[in-house]
Scaffold this motif. Structure first.
Motif, PDB file in Angstrom:
ATOM      1  N   CYS A   1       0.717  -1.266  -0.149  1.00 41.46           N
ATOM      2  CA  CYS A   1       0.046   0.092  -0.114  1.00 41.46           C
ATOM      3  C   CYS A   1       1.010   1.172   0.056  1.00 41.46           C
ATOM      4  CB  CYS A   1      -0.939   0.046   1.161  1.00 41.46           C
ATOM      5  SG  CYS A   1      -2.272   1.159   1.195  1.00 41.46           S
ATOM      6  N   SER A   2       2.020   1.230   0.771  1.00 46.82           N
ATOM      7  CA  SER A   2       2.785   2.456   0.677  1.00 46.82           C
ATOM      8  C   SER A   2       4.121   2.379  -0.082  1.00 46.82           C
ATOM      9  CB  SER A   2       3.347   2.706   2.057  1.00 46.82           C
ATOM     10  OG  SER A   2       4.134   1.600   2.634  1.00 46.82           O
ATOM     11  N   GLY A   3       4.205   1.261  -0.766  1.00 48.48           N
ATOM     12  CA  GLY A   3       5.762   1.162  -1.552  1.00 48.48           C
ATOM     13  C   GLY A   3       5.731   2.185  -2.553  1.00 48.48           C
ATOM     14  N   VAL A   4       4.795   2.450  -3.270  1.00 49.40           N
ATOM     15  CA  VAL A   4       4.679   3.226  -4.457  1.00 49.40           C
ATOM     16  C   VAL A   4       5.180   4.984  -3.986  1.00 49.40           C
ATOM     17  CG1 VAL A   4       3.614   2.080  -6.119  1.00 49.40           C
ATOM     18  CG2 VAL A   4       2.349   3.626  -4.522  1.00 49.40           C
ATOM     19  N   TRP A   5       4.825   4.934  -2.920  1.00 48.26           N
ATOM     20  CA  TRP A   5       4.800   6.486  -2.221  1.00 48.26           C
ATOM     21  C   TRP A   5       6.365   6.463  -1.776  1.00 48.26           C
ATOM     22  CZ3 TRP A   5       1.221   8.725  -4.728  1.00 48.26           C
ATOM     23  CH2 TRP A   5       0.080   8.000  -4.822  1.00 48.26           C
ATOM     24  N   ALA A   6       6.674   5.388  -1.250  1.00 47.26           N
ATOM     25  CA  ALA A   6       8.229   5.488  -0.768  1.00 47.26           C
ATOM     26  C   ALA A   6       9.119   5.549  -1.922  1.00 47.26           C
ATOM     27  CB  ALA A   6       8.653   3.903  -0.256  1.00 47.26           C
ATOM     28  N   ARG A   7       8.785   4.852  -3.219  1.00 47.77           N
ATOM     29  CA  ARG A   7       9.743   5.072  -4.394  1.00 47.77           C
ATOM     30  C   ARG A   7       9.567   6.518  -4.768  1.00 47.77           C
ATOM     31  NH1 ARG A   7      13.491   4.789  -6.999  1.00 47.77           N
ATOM     32  NH2 ARG A   7      14.216   3.012  -8.525  1.00 47.77           N
ATOM     33  N   LEU A   8       8.182   7.337  -4.714  1.00 50.30           N
ATOM     34  CA  LEU A   8       8.168   8.560  -5.108  1.00 50.30           C
ATOM     35  C   LEU A   8       9.187   9.389  -4.318  1.00 50.30           C
ATOM     36  CD1 LEU A   8       6.687  11.016  -6.975  1.00 50.30           C
ATOM     37  CD2 LEU A   8       5.030  10.726  -5.153  1.00 50.30           C
ATOM     38  N   ALA A   9       8.939   9.355  -2.974  1.00 42.26           N
ATOM     39  CA  ALA A   9      10.054   9.948  -2.055  1.00 42.26           C
ATOM     40  C   ALA A   9      11.276   9.838  -2.428  1.00 42.26           C
ATOM     41  CB  ALA A   9       9.780   9.442  -0.704  1.00 42.26           C
ATOM     42  N   GLU A  10      11.788   8.819  -2.945  1.00 43.23           N
ATOM     43  CA  GLU A  10      13.228   8.508  -3.389  1.00 43.23           C
ATOM     44  C   GLU A  10      13.477   9.380  -4.641  1.00 43.23           C
ATOM     45  OE1 GLU A  10      13.984   4.398  -3.911  1.00 43.23           O
ATOM     46  OE2 GLU A  10      13.502   3.998  -1.968  1.00 43.23           O
ATOM     47  N   GLU A  11      12.312   9.607  -5.480  1.00 44.64           N
ATOM     48  CA  GLU A  11      12.612  10.271  -6.713  1.00 44.64           C
ATOM     49  C   GLU A  11      12.551  11.663  -6.506  1.00 44.64           C
ATOM     50  OE1 GLU A  11      13.316   8.515  -9.824  1.00 44.64           O
ATOM     51  OE2 GLU A  11      13.413   7.091  -8.646  1.00 44.64           O
ATOM     52  N   VAL A  12      11.776  12.199  -5.774  1.00 44.76           N
ATOM     53  CA  VAL A  12      11.613  13.666  -5.674  1.00 44.76           C
ATOM     54  C   VAL A  12      12.975  14.597  -5.865  1.00 44.76           C
ATOM     55  CG1 VAL A  12      11.084  15.308  -4.031  1.00 44.76           C
ATOM     56  CG2 VAL A  12       9.357  13.581  -4.357  1.00 44.76           C
ATOM     57  N   PRO A  13      13.979  14.327  -4.893  1.00 38.90           N
ATOM     58  CA  PRO A  13      15.169  15.236  -5.171  1.00 38.90           C
ATOM     59  C   PRO A  13      15.662  15.413  -6.433  1.00 38.90           C
ATOM     60  CG  PRO A  13      15.382  13.602  -3.197  1.00 38.90           C
ATOM     61  CD  PRO A  13      14.152  13.436  -4.014  1.00 38.90           C
ATOM     62  N   ARG A  14      15.636  14.349  -7.556  1.00 42.92           N
ATOM     63  CA  ARG A  14      15.946  14.406  -8.737  1.00 42.92           C
ATOM     64  C   ARG A  14      14.963  15.111  -9.485  1.00 42.92           C
ATOM     65  NH1 ARG A  14      17.305   8.969 -12.411  1.00 42.92           N
ATOM     66  NH2 ARG A  14      15.700   8.261 -11.066  1.00 42.92           N
ATOM     67  N   CYS A  15      13.731  14.653  -9.290  1.00 36.28           N
ATOM     68  CA  CYS A  15      12.805  15.152 -10.239  1.00 36.28           C
ATOM     69  C   CYS A  15      12.475  16.901  -9.921  1.00 36.28           C
ATOM     70  CB  CYS A  15      11.500  14.391 -10.027  1.00 36.28           C
ATOM     71  SG  CYS A  15      11.301  12.828 -10.297  1.00 36.28           S
ATOM     72  N   ALA A  16      12.787  17.126  -8.571  1.00 35.60           N
ATOM     73  CA  ALA A  16      12.656  18.432  -8.258  1.00 35.60           C
ATOM     74  C   ALA A  16      13.773  19.272  -9.157  1.00 35.60           C
ATOM     75  CB  ALA A  16      12.754  18.722  -6.649  1.00 35.60           C
ATOM     76  N   ARG A  17      14.817  18.731  -9.204  1.00 34.67           N
ATOM     77  CA  ARG A  17      15.966  19.399 -10.022  1.00 34.67           C
ATOM     78  C   ARG A  17      15.790  19.229 -11.359  1.00 34.67           C
ATOM     79  NH1 ARG A  17      19.836  15.929  -8.699  1.00 34.67           N
ATOM     80  NH2 ARG A  17      19.519  14.696 -10.595  1.00 34.67           N
ATOM     81  N   ASP A  18      15.333  18.175 -11.954  1.00 39.51           N
ATOM     82  CA  ASP A  18      15.416  18.178 -13.479  1.00 39.51           C
ATOM     83  C   ASP A  18      14.015  18.581 -14.155  1.00 39.51           C
ATOM     84  OD1 ASP A  18      18.010  17.188 -13.022  1.00 39.51           O
ATOM     85  OD2 ASP A  18      17.290  15.050 -13.341  1.00 39.51           O
ATOM     86  N   GLY A  19      13.025  18.427 -13.212  1.00 42.07           N
ATOM     87  CA  GLY A  19      11.756  18.764 -13.703  1.00 42.07           C
ATOM     88  C   GLY A  19      11.044  17.311 -14.283  1.00 42.07           C
ATOM     89  N   GLY A  20      10.079  17.636 -15.221  1.00 46.49           N
ATOM     90  CA  GLY A  20       9.325  16.636 -15.848  1.00 46.49           C
ATOM     91  C   GLY A  20       8.182  16.094 -14.982  1.00 46.49           C
ATOM     92  N   THR A  21       7.462  15.095 -15.593  1.00 46.95           N
ATOM     93  CA  THR A  21       6.369  14.472 -15.182  1.00 46.95           C
ATOM     94  C   THR A  21       6.778  13.064 -14.443  1.00 46.95           C
ATOM     95  OG1 THR A  21       4.956  15.683 -16.460  1.00 46.95           O
ATOM     96  CG2 THR A  21       3.679  13.908 -15.588  1.00 46.95           C
ATOM     97  N   VAL A  22       6.160  12.907 -13.517  1.00 49.70           N
ATOM     98  CA  VAL A  22       6.320  11.346 -12.719  1.00 49.70           C
ATOM     99  C   VAL A  22       4.698  10.747 -12.499  1.00 49.70           C
ATOM    100  CG1 VAL A  22       6.844   9.942 -10.686  1.00 49.70           C
ATOM    101  CG2 VAL A  22       8.304  11.826 -11.647  1.00 49.70           C
ATOM    102  N   VAL A  23       4.659   9.752 -12.803  1.00 48.95           N
ATOM    103  CA  VAL A  23       3.357   9.134 -12.861  1.00 48.95           C
ATOM    104  C   VAL A  23       3.560   7.920 -11.615  1.00 48.95           C
ATOM    105  CG1 VAL A  23       1.313   7.828 -13.910  1.00 48.95           C
ATOM    106  CG2 VAL A  23       2.160   9.680 -15.072  1.00 48.95           C
ATOM    107  N   VAL A  24       2.560   7.936 -10.755  1.00 55.91           N
ATOM    108  CA  VAL A  24       2.514   6.635  -9.936  1.00 55.91           C
ATOM    109  C   VAL A  24       1.382   5.959 -10.147  1.00 55.91           C
ATOM    110  CG1 VAL A  24       2.537   6.045  -7.448  1.00 55.91           C
ATOM    111  CG2 VAL A  24       3.761   8.204  -8.078  1.00 55.91           C
ATOM    112  N   ALA A  25       1.473   4.651 -10.229  1.00 60.49           N
ATOM    113  CA  ALA A  25       0.314   3.822 -10.714  1.00 60.49           C
ATOM    114  C   ALA A  25       0.352   2.428 -10.345  1.00 60.49           C
ATOM    115  CB  ALA A  25       0.420   3.862 -12.400  1.00 60.49           C
ATOM    116  N   ASP A  26      -0.973   2.056 -10.162  1.00 61.95           N
ATOM    117  CA  ASP A  26      -1.129   0.597  -9.712  1.00 61.95           C
ATOM    118  C   ASP A  26      -2.596  -0.007  -9.749  1.00 61.95           C
ATOM    119  OD1 ASP A  26      -0.685  -1.859  -8.394  1.00 61.95           O
ATOM    120  OD2 ASP A  26       0.345  -0.946  -6.539  1.00 61.95           O
TER     121      ASP A  26
END
Length: 283
Positions: free
Chosen positions: A232-257
């Motif tokens: 239930c929480s794993g995809v959001w854990a992965r999003l948390a890991e991606e945030v620093p890079r995404c905040a720096r590089d921009g772009g769109t991230v999709v979280v899905a299940d």
């Protein structure tokens, strides 16, 4: 009204209690098992983690930056109910954050529960009733009333994620979409349509098959997988890991299940998407 993702964190909880299982809970589960004609494994409860939702909620607040502004809405989403009915993570969070938030729990939707919580939060914001929202997605391995095989083991951990949202920024705007009654093939097809719009990264939950998504997509989307340890929480854990890079590089991230719907064995389910646009982040 658009909600912005102001923060996301995940924490894992491990280690088993030294104390024996509470006799009150043993009696509750034994009575429930007898009433509903199912099985109660007392030994399983004795060796379980027994980490209540409220303890995990406390850990999430410790992991988040200090919340100084009043919170208007709190939603605790989970695939399994809390094993201890005497404790309430909702009540704990209501007292622990600033403001006098409306708060409730949401379950019985499997891995789709956090997405439904996000969608409801957007509706409250659109109605002018929630400018700041806290959502907790909780995974608990202690489920002694479940007759199915337990997600337990010598290294089993509980986990929880928190998403802090704001109607006026800062953060990346989010959009939540849910599609019910889809076969898995239809869900993959619908997801490919979303990726074709130009998505930098896809966090694909355990219910999806990345090999059936990425090749047809011309967008060059990078597909990343969460740990299956936290359904239930794993995809959001992965999003948390991606945030620093995404905040720096921009772009769109999709979280899905994709979560099955209806009786066991049905071939229909619900596709849930959360689109996070870091390219349009508000300062």
């Amino acid at each position: 009204m658009t909600l912005f993702l102001a923060g996301v964190v995940h924490r894992a909880f491990e280690g088993r209690p030294l104390a024996p299982a509470d006799p009150f809970l043993v009696r509750v589960y034994a009575d429930m098992a007898e009433l509903y004609g199912t099985a109660f494994d007392q030994e399983r409860l004795a060796h379980a983690n027994r980490t209540p939702f409220s303890h995990m909620a406390e850990g999430l607040l410790d992991a988040l930056p200090a919340i100084e502004d009043p919170v208007d809405l709190i939603v605790v989403a989970s695939a399994q109910p809390d094993f201890d009915p005497r404790l309430s993570a909702v009540s704990y969070l209501t007292e622990a954050v600033p403001g006098t938030p409306l708060a409730f729990a949401l379950g019985d939707q499997g891995e789709a529960a956090p997405y439904t919580a996000l969608r409801l939060a957007g509706q409250y914001a659109a109605a002018g009733r929630a400018d700041r929202v806290l959502i907790a997605a909780v995974d608990q391995t202690t489920s002694p009333a479940d007759p199915g095989p337990p997600r337990q083991g010598t290294d089993a951990r509980d986990g929880a994620a928190a998403l802090l949202l704001s109607a006026d920024g800062p953060g990346a705007p989010i959009e939540v979409r849910q599609y019910a009654g889809l076969t898995l093939d239809e869900a993959h097809g619908r997801l490919r349509e979303v990726l074709d719009g130009g998505v930098r990264r896809l966090v694909a939950g355990a219910g999806l098959a990345p090999e059936r998504i990425a090749p047809p997509s011309p967008a060059g989307t990078e597909v990343v997988r969460p740990s299956p340890e936290f359904p239930c929480s794993g995809v959001w854990a992965r999003l948390a890991e991606e945030v620093p890079r995404c905040a720096r590089d921009g772009g769109t991230v999709v979280v899905a299940d994709y979560a099955p719907q209806g009786p066991c064995g049905t071939d229909r389910g619900e596709l849930s998407l959360c689109v996070v646009d870091f390219g349009a982040a508000a300062a």
